[in-house]
Scaffold this active site. Structure first.
Site, PDB file in Angstrom:
ATOM      1  N   SER A   1      -8.281  -1.515   9.120  1.00  0.00           N
ATOM      2  CA  SER A   1      -8.595  -2.748   8.409  1.00  0.00           C
ATOM      3  C   SER A   1     -10.016  -3.123   8.770  1.00  0.00           C
ATOM      4  O   SER A   1     -10.519  -2.744   9.837  1.00  0.00           O
ATOM      5  CB  SER A   1      -7.643  -3.876   8.832  1.00  0.00           C
ATOM      6  OG  SER A   1      -8.135  -5.148   8.429  1.00  0.00           O
TER       7      SER A   1
ATOM      8  N   LEU B   1       0.818  -1.208   0.000  1.00  0.00           N
ATOM      9  CA  LEU B   1       0.000   0.000   0.000  1.00  0.00           C
ATOM     10  C   LEU B   1       0.851   1.255   0.000  1.00  0.00           C
ATOM     11  O   LEU B   1       0.546   2.235  -0.700  1.00  0.00           O
ATOM     12  CB  LEU B   1      -0.923   0.010   1.227  1.00  0.00           C
ATOM     13  CG  LEU B   1      -1.928  -1.127   1.376  1.00  0.00           C
ATOM     14  CD1 LEU B   1      -2.749  -0.935   2.652  1.00  0.00           C
ATOM     15  CD2 LEU B   1      -2.840  -1.221   0.171  1.00  0.00           C
TER      16      LEU B   1
ATOM     17  N   TYR C   1      -3.906  -8.159  15.788  1.00  0.00           N
ATOM     18  CA  TYR C   1      -4.100  -7.297  14.616  1.00  0.00           C
ATOM     19  C   TYR C   1      -5.414  -6.528  14.737  1.00  0.00           C
ATOM     20  O   TYR C   1      -5.458  -5.315  14.506  1.00  0.00           O
ATOM     21  CB  TYR C   1      -4.096  -8.167  13.363  1.00  0.00           C
ATOM     22  CG  TYR C   1      -4.188  -7.406  12.068  1.00  0.00           C
ATOM     23  CD1 TYR C   1      -3.121  -6.637  11.612  1.00  0.00           C
ATOM     24  CD2 TYR C   1      -5.334  -7.483  11.282  1.00  0.00           C
ATOM     25  CE1 TYR C   1      -3.204  -5.948  10.408  1.00  0.00           C
ATOM     26  CE2 TYR C   1      -5.418  -6.801  10.076  1.00  0.00           C
ATOM     27  CZ  TYR C   1      -4.348  -6.036   9.645  1.00  0.00           C
ATOM     28  OH  TYR C   1      -4.437  -5.359   8.454  1.00  0.00           O
TER      29      TYR C   1
ATOM     30  N   ASP D   1      12.201   3.513  11.699  1.00  0.00           N
ATOM     31  CA  ASP D   1      11.284   2.684  12.487  1.00  0.00           C
ATOM     32  C   ASP D   1      10.197   3.609  13.018  1.00  0.00           C
ATOM     33  O   ASP D   1      10.476   4.514  13.817  1.00  0.00           O
ATOM     34  CB  ASP D   1      12.058   2.024  13.633  1.00  0.00           C
ATOM     35  CG  ASP D   1      11.189   1.147  14.518  1.00  0.00           C
ATOM     36  OD1 ASP D   1       9.944   1.236  14.436  1.00  0.00           O
ATOM     37  OD2 ASP D   1      11.752   0.378  15.321  1.00  0.00           O
ATOM     38  N   VAL D   2       8.957   3.409  12.589  1.00  0.00           N
ATOM     39  CA  VAL D   2       7.882   4.335  12.944  1.00  0.00           C
ATOM     40  C   VAL D   2       7.536   4.316  14.428  1.00  0.00           C
ATOM     41  O   VAL D   2       6.870   5.228  14.920  1.00  0.00           O
ATOM     42  CB  VAL D   2       6.608   4.060  12.117  1.00  0.00           C
ATOM     43  CG1 VAL D   2       6.872   4.289  10.642  1.00  0.00           C
ATOM     44  CG2 VAL D   2       6.060   2.658  12.379  1.00  0.00           C
TER      45      VAL D   2
ATOM     46  N   ASP E   1      10.484   3.398   5.730  1.00  0.00           N
ATOM     47  CA  ASP E   1      10.344   1.960   5.938  1.00  0.00           C
ATOM     48  C   ASP E   1      11.575   1.489   6.706  1.00  0.00           C
ATOM     49  O   ASP E   1      12.540   2.258   6.886  1.00  0.00           O
ATOM     50  CB  ASP E   1      10.209   1.204   4.618  1.00  0.00           C
ATOM     51  CG  ASP E   1       9.229   0.036   4.734  1.00  0.00           C
ATOM     52  OD1 ASP E   1       9.356  -0.729   5.727  1.00  0.00           O
ATOM     53  OD2 ASP E   1       8.369  -0.125   3.859  1.00  0.00           O
TER      54      ASP E   1
ATOM     55  N   THR F   1      -1.263  -7.561  -1.482  1.00  0.00           N
ATOM     56  CA  THR F   1       0.013  -6.961  -1.078  1.00  0.00           C
ATOM     57  C   THR F   1       1.019  -8.078  -0.801  1.00  0.00           C
ATOM     58  O   THR F   1       0.672  -9.266  -0.831  1.00  0.00           O
ATOM     59  CB  THR F   1      -0.171  -6.133   0.206  1.00  0.00           C
ATOM     60  OG1 THR F   1      -0.507  -7.020   1.294  1.00  0.00           O
ATOM     61  CG2 THR F   1      -1.267  -5.093   0.041  1.00  0.00           C
TER      62      THR F   1
END
Length: 253
Positions: A146, A17, A159, A57-58, A36, A194
């Site tokens: 999601s 995405l 998740y 690293d977010v 990323d 993906t």
């Protein structure tokens, strides 16, 4: 919002995405900075014109701040941030090996929810320093949830919890940032083709596609990217979670 001439920050931009979104925004005239993990950036190959990939690293403040400082140093004004980074390991609350691993649960929430919040708060702070456009808008943040946030399947407890958190932040974040002219919108995709799907056989993928009411196929990353550009150009969309799922409602399995 005018995409052309703006700077955009996209997380998870080395694939899936994020890669599709970075490319779509660059094609519309944005200067895109994609974040990323180091390894993902190394393996991504050459970025499209208008896209600069940066390792970050977010879940950590420092690398995100460094990316924002890079944007400022380049003389660009951050107007758009899109959070696509995420992971989706599978485990049940109690499985054959015992209870769900607590560290795994924390990791999923850290990447998907805390990482999203981290980028959102820092990007929003950067946007507040810019002058608003003619409509009083300074920027837009698009987060990725999601449909698992609403109908998580067996094995998706971590998740689903993380993505429900992303969806749950949407209205509050939009209200918090309204005084600065910053919009917040969340996209909740269904089953998207993906790299996360790469481990499934063609038979399984076809079965997943057939489970979608219409169109009976997997969504394409480019369709997510097109939705992001539409949200950017539709200034009255704010504080909403938009399902992109072909009317799919997930079953338990």
């Amino acid at each position: 919002m005018d995409i052309a001439g703006s700077a955009a920050l996209v997380t998870g931009a080395a694939s899936g995405l994020g890669a599709a979104t970075a490319a779509a925004l660059a094609a519309r005239g944005a200067t895109v900075y994609g974040l990323d993990l180091d390894k993902a950036v190394e393996q991504a190959g050459p970025a499209p014109d208008g896209v600069t990939l940066l390792p970050a690293d977010v879940t950590r403040e420092e690398p995100v701040q460094e990316a924002l400082a890079r944007i400022e140093a380049d003389g660009a004004e951050l107007r758009l941030a899109v959070n696509c980074a995420g992971i989706a390991p599978s485990a049940r609350v109690v499985g054959r090996r015992g209870p769900h691993d607590l560290d795994l649960f924390r990791t999923v929430v850290d990447v998907n929810l805390v990482g999203t919040f981290n980028v959102m708060r820092l990007a929003a702070a950067a946007m507040t320093r810019h002058e608003p456009d003619a409509g009083g808008q300074r920027g837009l943040i698009v987060n990725t949830a999601s449909i698992a946030a609403f109908e998580g399947q067996i094995g998706q407890i971590a998740y689903a919890a993380s993505k429900a958190g992303v969806a749950g932040m949407t209205v509050t974040a939009a209200r918090d940032l309204a005084q600065y002219g910053i919009r917040v919108v969340t996209v909740a995709p269904g089953i998207v083709d993906t790299p996360m799907m790469a481990g499934f056989s063609e038979e399984v993928r076809a079965g997943l596609g057939a489970s979608v009411p219409f169109p009976q196929r997997l969504a394409r990353p480019e369709e997510y990217a097109r939705l992001v550009t539409m949200i950017a150009e539709h200034d009255y969309l704010n504080g909403e979670t938009i399902r992109m799922d072909g009317a799919l409602r997930m079953s338990a399995r």
